[in-house]
Design a protein around this motif. Sequence first.
Motif: not given
Length: 267
Positions: A213-226, A228-232
């Motif tokens: 699940p941690l790998s999935l989470l890291a891969g999900w937020y590693g996409m860096n779409f403008p 995305m929730p929590l990104l900024r």
Amino acid sequence: FFIKSLEEAAYCKTEFFSGGMFGILKIPDKQNLQGKFLLAAYYVRKGEVIFLDEDEVIYPVFKKLKNMEDKDKVQELEILLAVFNGLIENEVPYLQKIEEEITELEDILIVQPSRDFPKILMRFRKAMMHLHGFYVQFLDVIEEIQGNLGKHLSEEDEIRWKMLASRVSRLHGYTENIRENLLQLHELYQAQIDISQNEIMTILTIVTTVFLPLSLLAGWYGMNFPNMPLLRWKYGYLTVILITIAIIAVEVCYFRKKGYLKKHRKI
């Protein structure tokens, strides 16, 4: 003829011809059961018994026969019988010692098997194979003598030859039991190895499951779409850390409840 027969000897045997018999004994060396065999031969005819003792296996036995009562009246087959009995005189204590060593191996295996255990086990198996083969061949020699010379034996001597055959047969059965114990010991060792491998695979599976699940989470937020929730968000990084810790805590609690984190006991 004796020397040539010894050089070509492949197993224990006895041969009969007019007026006498000739035999070869191929005996395992008790000091090194995996090494070469000890060779001896005998020639028996009326009024004469000849032994050819290449490896001095019969000589120690024959020395004891010098104290035999009424040795001048002893028949040739009685001397041969006495020599045969002397050859297996100390076999039972010897086999008992081997059995005790195998029992010690069982204790070592249960506590902590070493990497050299298969080599030790193979050494014992080869030793028992040599002894087992010798007893089978020796018993064949005795039964051959009984079958061909039975009519020339007195009732008392016939009983003695039967007792010798019975002794060798029991030794053969003893080695059979030891070989079965070695086989069971090998199966126990294999079971220990399988359990150890299963424990390793269980640990690897748990680690993989925890980090999936941690790998999935890291891969999900590693996409860096403008968008995305929590990104900024300034607390986004901290929130992801807390989510990660929560996921690990839930998984550990689940694995503990299922008993996957318990240490397996060895058999």
